[in-house]
Scaffold this active site. Structure first.
Site, mmCIF file in Angstrom:
data_model
loop_
_atom_site.group_PDB
_atom_site.id
_atom_site.type_symbol
_atom_site.label_atom_id
_atom_site.label_comp_id
_atom_site.label_asym_id
_atom_site.label_seq_id
_atom_site.Cartn_x
_atom_site.Cartn_y
_atom_site.Cartn_z
ATOM 1 N N THR A 43 -9.571 2.993 -25.522
ATOM 2 C CA THR A 43 -8.739 2.614 -24.613
ATOM 3 C C THR A 43 -9.234 2.196 -23.240
ATOM 4 O O THR A 43 -8.814 1.312 -22.448
ATOM 5 C CB THR A 43 -7.553 3.463 -24.104
ATOM 6 O OG1 THR A 43 -8.492 4.948 -23.701
ATOM 7 C CG2 THR A 43 -6.660 4.241 -25.150
ATOM 8 N N VAL A 52 0.835 -1.133 -0.062
ATOM 9 C CA VAL A 52 0.093 -0.087 -0.011
ATOM 10 C C VAL A 52 1.011 1.281 -0.099
ATOM 11 O O VAL A 52 2.119 1.165 0.503
ATOM 12 C CB VAL A 52 -0.972 -0.100 1.272
ATOM 13 C CG1 VAL A 52 -0.186 0.180 2.486
ATOM 14 C CG2 VAL A 52 -2.039 1.026 1.305
ATOM 15 N N HIS A 55 -4.177 -7.104 -4.052
ATOM 16 C CA HIS A 55 -4.192 -8.739 -4.019
ATOM 17 C C HIS A 55 -5.356 -8.958 -4.240
ATOM 18 O O HIS A 55 -5.692 -10.208 -4.947
ATOM 19 C CB HIS A 55 -3.954 -8.898 -2.523
ATOM 20 C CG HIS A 55 -2.687 -8.691 -1.949
ATOM 21 N ND1 HIS A 55 -2.119 -7.663 -2.115
ATOM 22 C CD2 HIS A 55 -1.995 -9.566 -1.223
ATOM 23 C CE1 HIS A 55 -0.796 -7.759 -1.482
ATOM 24 N NE2 HIS A 55 -0.711 -8.954 -0.821
ATOM 25 N N GLY A 107 2.667 3.235 -4.843
ATOM 26 C CA GLY A 107 2.337 4.021 -6.048
ATOM 27 C C GLY A 107 1.466 3.219 -7.140
ATOM 28 O O GLY A 107 1.720 3.517 -8.050
ATOM 29 N N LYS A 108 0.958 2.273 -6.887
ATOM 30 C CA LYS A 108 0.458 1.190 -7.880
ATOM 31 C C LYS A 108 -0.705 2.044 -8.741
ATOM 32 O O LYS A 108 -0.830 1.802 -9.757
ATOM 33 C CB LYS A 108 -0.309 0.113 -6.986
ATOM 34 C CG LYS A 108 0.311 -0.860 -6.464
ATOM 35 C CD LYS A 108 -0.180 -1.994 -5.578
ATOM 36 C CE LYS A 108 -1.122 -1.446 -4.549
ATOM 37 N NZ LYS A 108 -0.603 -1.212 -3.475
ATOM 38 N N THR A 109 -1.819 2.860 -7.836
ATOM 39 C CA THR A 109 -2.733 3.677 -8.341
ATOM 40 C C THR A 109 -2.126 4.921 -9.323
ATOM 41 O O THR A 109 -2.670 4.890 -10.312
ATOM 42 C CB THR A 109 -3.610 4.125 -7.351
ATOM 43 O OG1 THR A 109 -4.010 3.163 -6.537
ATOM 44 C CG2 THR A 109 -4.755 4.783 -7.858
HETATM 45 P P1 GDP Z 1 -1.099 2.636 -3.929
HETATM 46 O O1 GDP Z 1 -1.506 2.333 -2.339
HETATM 47 O O2 GDP Z 1 0.089 1.620 -4.186
HETATM 48 O O3 GDP Z 1 -2.041 2.687 -5.041
HETATM 49 O O4 GDP Z 1 -0.255 4.074 -3.751
HETATM 50 P P2 GDP Z 1 -0.678 5.468 -4.403
HETATM 51 O O5 GDP Z 1 -0.425 5.415 -6.000
HETATM 52 O O6 GDP Z 1 -1.842 5.573 -3.814
HETATM 53 O O7 GDP Z 1 0.471 6.404 -3.930
HETATM 54 C C1 GDP Z 1 0.445 6.733 -2.724
HETATM 55 C C2 GDP Z 1 1.326 7.986 -2.567
HETATM 56 O O8 GDP Z 1 2.568 8.040 -3.085
HETATM 57 C C3 GDP Z 1 0.437 9.240 -3.332
HETATM 58 O O9 GDP Z 1 0.598 10.273 -2.373
HETATM 59 C C4 GDP Z 1 1.215 9.318 -4.600
HETATM 60 O O10 GDP Z 1 1.121 10.731 -5.073
HETATM 61 C C5 GDP Z 1 2.644 9.299 -4.118
HETATM 62 N N1 GDP Z 1 3.465 8.651 -5.216
HETATM 63 C C6 GDP Z 1 3.018 7.579 -6.021
HETATM 64 N N2 GDP Z 1 4.099 7.380 -6.889
HETATM 65 C C7 GDP Z 1 5.047 8.680 -6.828
HETATM 66 C C8 GDP Z 1 6.293 8.602 -7.154
HETATM 67 O O11 GDP Z 1 6.621 8.123 -8.422
HETATM 68 N N3 GDP Z 1 6.844 9.878 -6.982
HETATM 69 C C9 GDP Z 1 6.406 10.499 -5.694
HETATM 70 N N4 GDP Z 1 7.383 11.801 -5.590
HETATM 71 N N5 GDP Z 1 5.062 10.402 -5.232
HETATM 72 C C10 GDP Z 1 4.446 9.200 -5.753
#
Ligand code: GDP
Length: 366
Positions: free
Chosen positions: A51, A26, A93, A29-31
């Site tokens: 798309t 969690v 998951h 950065g997946k989303t």
């Molecule tokens: P998930 O729970 O894996 O889906 O994670 P999210 O995509 O929601 O990302 C969690 C946090 O990390 C959010 O605040 C995003 O903006 C930040 N984030 C995700 N990818 C990156 C990145 O490549 N660089 C930076 N600086 N922040 C990121």
């Protein structure tokens, strides 16, 4: 529905889009990564290309070609033969565990997202375990490289370009962080290397440094997925205009439609009016497809027209919503089969029953 099938001889058989899932801890950065990939697909697609699917998004071949263009000088031989990549929209998951298929997973390949600043976390280890169990090959997106202190961002550039613009101590720091991932992957039972140093992709997991936020490294991520599936999975991706096979991602109430199922069709074709068998709470459900629904393109959105358009048929690989009677007891994660002829109905019912049983046994054992 249109699929680019210019790379095969007839419409009878074609190479479908590989189905890609995104897993990881969690907040790693997946989303954000999926959003970035979807955004790239929308801005770089040709007019008229679709798309958006239900529960999934396509990066069409035309986009893969454009994205790979700046990589030509590093990898001159990459020729795109697949019609695109199909990403399952919901990461993690839970959705992945619904993507079952006899003897494995509907997912052809996965991206394991790891925050490079944090390294492995509990759900990273869990994700690897699940991928291993289902025998799904994966690549690692070492995400958030832009958070390395002092990193100079070069939005949407290939990693191999942006790394040349960083100062030596930043490059060293990146190497240390990648090394930590290599050690953790080793602990998990995998050899791994930075993608441009991998000699044999069959034995070594490729790590692609990326930033889901700035898009750096995303070109290589897409090119690598394409290259790997084309080299090692082409046989698995050949499908034909036979009765469709799929898996139920979600069971959903829709206003005006009642209970619908969102499915991924990974093989063959499904038509409106087809008889289908799908897993139910007590017993397999036999019903007839009332409508096949795809997302309405944004530009046609009108308040009174609803979110979906009805189509006559879809071909693999597609994410589609199915409206049909008697779906109230349908089960997420169950297989769905189009019945080729009425006299085979009992066979399909047996098949669905067996698969549901095996899901139950596995889940009970966890
Ligand atoms: P998930 O729970 O894996 O889906 O994670 P999210 O995509 O929601 O990302 C969690 C946090 O990390 C959010 O605040 C995003 O903006 C930040 N984030 C995700 N990818 C990156 C990145 O490549 N660089 C930076 N600086 N922040 C990121």
């Amino acid at each position: 529905m249109s699929n680019d099938v210019s790379n095969v001889d007839s419409r009878k058989s074609w190479i479908r889009q590989p189905i890609v899932v995104v897993l990881g801890h969690v907040d790693h950065g997946k989303t954000t990564l999926l959003d970035k990939i979807r955004g790239t697909a929308v801005t770089k697609k040709e007019p008229g290309e679709i798309t958006q699917h239900v529960g999934a998004s396509i990066v069409p071949a035309s986009v893969l070609r454009k994205v790979a263009e700046p990589l030509k000088k590093y990898f001159p031989k990459v020729k795109i033969e697949i019609p695109g990549l199909l990403f399952v929209d919901t990461p993690g998951h839970e959705l992945f565990s619904n993507l079952r298929r006899r003897g494995g997973s509907v997912a052809d390949i996965a991206i394991l997202v790891v925050d490079i600043m944090e390294g492995f976390k509990p759900q990273t280890w869990e994700s690897i375990q699940i991928l291993k169990e289902r025998k799904v090959p994966f690549i690692v997106a070492a995400n958030k490289i832009d958070r390395i202190p002092g990193w100079k961002s070069n939005p949407d550039q290939p990693f191999l370009e942006t790394i040349r613009k960083q100062s030596p101590h930043i490059v060293n720091r990146l190497e240390e962080l990648i090394y930590r991932l290599i050690s953790q992957l080793y602990e998990a039972g995998f050899m791994a290397e930075r993608f441009d140093r991998v000699k044999d992709f069959r034995t070594t997991v490729a790590i692609v440094p990326v930033s889901a936020k700035t898009g750096e490294g995303v070109p290589e991520l897409l090119a690598l997925l394409t290259g790997l599936v084309q080299r090692f999975m082409k046989k698995r991706l050949v499908t034909s205009d036979e009765p469709g096979k799929g898996v139920v991602l979600e069971v959903k109430e829709e206003p005006g439609l009642g209970t619908t199922i969102d499915v991924i069709i990974y093989d063959g074709v499904i038509h409106r009016g087809d008889t289908i068998v799908v897993g139910g709470k007590d017993k397999p459900i036999v019903t007839k497809v009332r409508a096949l629904l795809m997302p309405r393109p944004l530009q046609d959105m009108r308040a009174h027209e609803g979110k979906f358009v009805s189509v006559e048929q879809v071909v693999a690989a597609t994410g589609v919503k199915i409206s049909a009677p008697d779906l109230d007891d349908a089960l997420a994660g169950s297989p769905i089969f189009v019945v080729s002829s009425e006299d085979k109905l009992e066979e399909y019912i047996k098949l669905v029953r067996e698969e549901i049983e095996s899901i139950r046994i596995k889940t009970d054992n966890i």
